[in-house]
Motif scaffolding. Structure first.
Motif, PDB file in Angstrom:
ATOM      1  N   SER A 116       0.853  -1.191   0.000  1.00 19.94           N
ATOM      2  CA  SER A 116       0.000   0.000   0.000  1.00 19.94           C
ATOM      3  C   SER A 116       0.882   1.232   0.000  1.00 19.94           C
ATOM      4  O   SER A 116       1.843   1.325   0.768  1.00 19.94           O
ATOM      5  CB  SER A 116      -0.910   0.003   1.224  1.00 19.94           C
ATOM      6  OG  SER A 116      -1.827  -1.065   1.150  1.00 19.94           O
ATOM      7  N   VAL A 117       0.564   2.173  -0.868  1.00 17.81           N
ATOM      8  CA  VAL A 117       1.346   3.399  -1.015  1.00 17.81           C
ATOM      9  C   VAL A 117       0.412   4.589  -0.875  1.00 17.81           C
ATOM     10  O   VAL A 117      -0.807   4.453  -0.934  1.00 17.81           O
ATOM     11  CB  VAL A 117       2.069   3.436  -2.379  1.00 17.81           C
ATOM     12  CG1 VAL A 117       3.051   2.280  -2.499  1.00 17.81           C
ATOM     13  CG2 VAL A 117       1.077   3.390  -3.526  1.00 17.81           C
ATOM     14  N   ALA A 118       0.998   5.764  -0.693  1.00 20.91           N
ATOM     15  CA  ALA A 118       0.215   6.983  -0.490  1.00 20.91           C
ATOM     16  C   ALA A 118       0.255   7.861  -1.734  1.00 20.91           C
ATOM     17  O   ALA A 118       1.235   7.862  -2.477  1.00 20.91           O
ATOM     18  CB  ALA A 118       0.762   7.759   0.708  1.00 20.91           C
ATOM     19  N   VAL A 119      -0.831   8.597  -1.936  1.00 19.58           N
ATOM     20  CA  VAL A 119      -0.888   9.589  -3.005  1.00 19.58           C
ATOM     21  C   VAL A 119      -0.159  10.835  -2.507  1.00 19.58           C
ATOM     22  O   VAL A 119      -0.495  11.391  -1.460  1.00 19.58           O
ATOM     23  CB  VAL A 119      -2.344   9.921  -3.380  1.00 19.58           C
ATOM     24  CG1 VAL A 119      -2.392  11.012  -4.429  1.00 19.58           C
ATOM     25  CG2 VAL A 119      -3.066   8.674  -3.862  1.00 19.58           C
ATOM     26  N   THR A 120       0.850  11.281  -3.249  1.00 20.05           N
ATOM     27  CA  THR A 120       1.627  12.439  -2.820  1.00 20.05           C
ATOM     28  C   THR A 120       1.105  13.741  -3.407  1.00 20.05           C
ATOM     29  O   THR A 120       1.187  14.786  -2.759  1.00 20.05           O
ATOM     30  CB  THR A 120       3.102  12.264  -3.194  1.00 20.05           C
ATOM     31  OG1 THR A 120       3.205  12.049  -4.615  1.00 20.05           O
ATOM     32  CG2 THR A 120       3.706  11.078  -2.461  1.00 20.05           C
ATOM     33  N   GLN A 121       0.583  13.690  -4.627  1.00 12.71           N
ATOM     34  CA  GLN A 121       0.022  14.893  -5.237  1.00 12.71           C
ATOM     35  C   GLN A 121      -0.920  14.506  -6.367  1.00 12.71           C
ATOM     36  O   GLN A 121      -0.897  13.385  -6.848  1.00 12.71           O
ATOM     37  CB  GLN A 121       1.121  15.821  -5.752  1.00 12.71           C
ATOM     38  CG  GLN A 121       1.840  15.315  -6.985  1.00 12.71           C
ATOM     39  CD  GLN A 121       2.926  16.259  -7.453  1.00 12.71           C
ATOM     40  OE1 GLN A 121       3.744  16.689  -6.660  1.00 12.71           O
ATOM     41  NE2 GLN A 121       2.939  16.580  -8.726  1.00 12.71           N
ATOM     42  N   VAL A 122      -1.759  15.462  -6.756  1.00 10.90           N
ATOM     43  CA  VAL A 122      -2.736  15.246  -7.819  1.00 10.90           C
ATOM     44  C   VAL A 122      -2.472  16.275  -8.906  1.00 10.90           C
ATOM     45  O   VAL A 122      -2.404  17.479  -8.634  1.00 10.90           O
ATOM     46  CB  VAL A 122      -4.176  15.369  -7.290  1.00 10.90           C
ATOM     47  CG1 VAL A 122      -5.175  15.130  -8.409  1.00 10.90           C
ATOM     48  CG2 VAL A 122      -4.414  14.396  -6.146  1.00 10.90           C
ATOM     49  N   ASP A 123      -2.290  15.808 -10.155  1.00  6.64           N
ATOM     50  CA  ASP A 123      -2.073  16.712 -11.280  1.00  6.64           C
ATOM     51  C   ASP A 123      -3.370  17.428 -11.658  1.00  6.64           C
ATOM     52  O   ASP A 123      -4.462  17.055 -11.225  1.00  6.64           O
ATOM     53  CB  ASP A 123      -1.545  15.940 -12.492  1.00  6.64           C
ATOM     54  CG  ASP A 123      -0.073  15.604 -12.354  1.00  6.64           C
ATOM     55  OD1 ASP A 123       0.584  16.168 -11.463  1.00  6.64           O
ATOM     56  OD2 ASP A 123       0.418  14.770 -13.138  1.00  6.64           O
ATOM     57  N   ALA A 124      -3.227  18.442 -12.500  1.00  7.25           N
ATOM     58  CA  ALA A 124      -4.395  19.203 -12.940  1.00  7.25           C
ATOM     59  C   ALA A 124      -5.360  18.337 -13.745  1.00  7.25           C
ATOM     60  O   ALA A 124      -6.570  18.563 -13.728  1.00  7.25           O
ATOM     61  CB  ALA A 124      -3.949  20.399 -13.777  1.00  7.25           C
ATOM     62  N   ASN A 125      -4.846  17.314 -14.444  1.00 14.21           N
ATOM     63  CA  ASN A 125      -5.718  16.431 -15.223  1.00 14.21           C
ATOM     64  C   ASN A 125      -6.292  15.282 -14.391  1.00 14.21           C
ATOM     65  O   ASN A 125      -6.998  14.432 -14.914  1.00 14.21           O
ATOM     66  CB  ASN A 125      -4.969  15.867 -16.430  1.00 14.21           C
ATOM     67  CG  ASN A 125      -3.806  14.985 -16.024  1.00 14.21           C
ATOM     68  OD1 ASN A 125      -3.457  14.904 -14.848  1.00 14.21           O
ATOM     69  ND2 ASN A 125      -3.190  14.335 -16.983  1.00 14.21           N
ATOM     70  N   GLY A 126      -5.982  15.244 -13.098  1.00  8.40           N
ATOM     71  CA  GLY A 126      -6.534  14.227 -12.209  1.00  8.40           C
ATOM     72  C   GLY A 126      -5.623  13.050 -11.947  1.00  8.40           C
ATOM     73  O   GLY A 126      -5.941  12.197 -11.112  1.00  8.40           O
ATOM     74  N   ASP A 127      -4.486  12.949 -12.651  1.00  8.18           N
ATOM     75  CA  ASP A 127      -3.562  11.847 -12.409  1.00  8.18           C
ATOM     76  C   ASP A 127      -2.992  11.931 -11.000  1.00  8.18           C
ATOM     77  O   ASP A 127      -2.735  13.025 -10.479  1.00  8.18           O
ATOM     78  CB  ASP A 127      -2.424  11.863 -13.424  1.00  8.18           C
ATOM     79  CG  ASP A 127      -2.886  11.436 -14.808  1.00  8.18           C
ATOM     80  OD1 ASP A 127      -4.049  11.014 -14.930  1.00  8.18           O
ATOM     81  OD2 ASP A 127      -2.085  11.543 -15.758  1.00  8.18           O
ATOM     82  N   LEU A 128      -2.768  10.759 -10.400  1.00  6.04           N
ATOM     83  CA  LEU A 128      -2.281  10.681  -9.025  1.00  6.04           C
ATOM     84  C   LEU A 128      -0.820  10.247  -9.018  1.00  6.04           C
ATOM     85  O   LEU A 128      -0.457   9.254  -9.661  1.00  6.04           O
ATOM     86  CB  LEU A 128      -3.113   9.672  -8.224  1.00  6.04           C
ATOM     87  CG  LEU A 128      -4.635   9.808  -8.296  1.00  6.04           C
ATOM     88  CD1 LEU A 128      -5.298   8.651  -7.569  1.00  6.04           C
ATOM     89  CD2 LEU A 128      -5.074  11.123  -7.699  1.00  6.04           C
TER      90      LEU A 128
END
Length: 198
Positions: A116-128
């Protein structure tokens, strides 16, 4: 002309005032629905924001084979003849150089893991963007897995998991330390002889 009862007039005025207050509040009211953070109660919870957790299913298998053959042949012949006093002298010199070389490199690797890993940031197009690591120690042997990359929300399955072959810009590191890993390394003298070319 018919006059209204004073109580009815007061009630009408109060109702009109209340209606005006409600209309004024409705104009300033904001919607409770936020499409960026809305999550249905009946849907599976998937990672969508920084700090959310997603499970990565690592199924990586790679294989590569390289073969090279080299053949070189060179023949040089030098001949000298001299004749003096009815005697013939001869000198013949020949050089032959042959080289035959070949090599074969074959590699195969397979990694199966779940972490299990964490989401560090979200791009403007929604990619994680995700990043995480896992460390397992068993009988003095330590295995360290590190993974990071970019995931499309559409590739996250219903169980909040994503396969490693669906991760863009994937960086996967799998390192083992301990007695087992140490026994798989060549010894000191073997490494020295290899370095010297023997």
């Amino acid at each position: 002309m018919r006059l209204r009862h004073p109580a009815a007039t007061v009630a009408t005025c109060l109702a009109a005032c209340a209606l005006l207050l409600v209309l004024e509040d409705c104009q300033a009211a904001e919607s409770l629905y936020n499409p960026a953070s809305f999550r249905p109660l009946v849907a599976d919870r998937r990672a969508a924001a920084a700090g959310d957790i997603v499970t990565v299913l690592v199924y990586e298998s790679s294989s590569a084979t390289t073969t090279a053959d080299t053949n070189l042949n060179r023949n040089n012949t030098l001949g000298i003849q001299a004749q003096a006093n009815a005697r013939q002298h001869g000198l013949n010199l020949g050089v032959n150089n042959d080289f035959d070389g070949g090599g074969r490199v074959q590699r195969a690797g397979r990694v199966l893991a779940q972490l299990s890993v964490a989401v560090t940031q979200v791009d403007a197009n929604g990619d994680l963007w995700i990043r995480g690591e896992q460390e397992i120690e068993l009988n003095s042997d330590r295995q360290h897995i590190r993974i990071e990359g970019r995931v499309r929300p559409a590739d996250i399955a219903n169980g909040n998991s994503v396969q490693s072959n669906r991760i863009a810009d994937l960086k996967l590191s799998y390192v083992g330390n301990g007695d087992l890993a140490e026994r798989q390394r060549p010894g000191f003298w073997s490494r020295v002889m290899t370095w010297l070319g023997f």
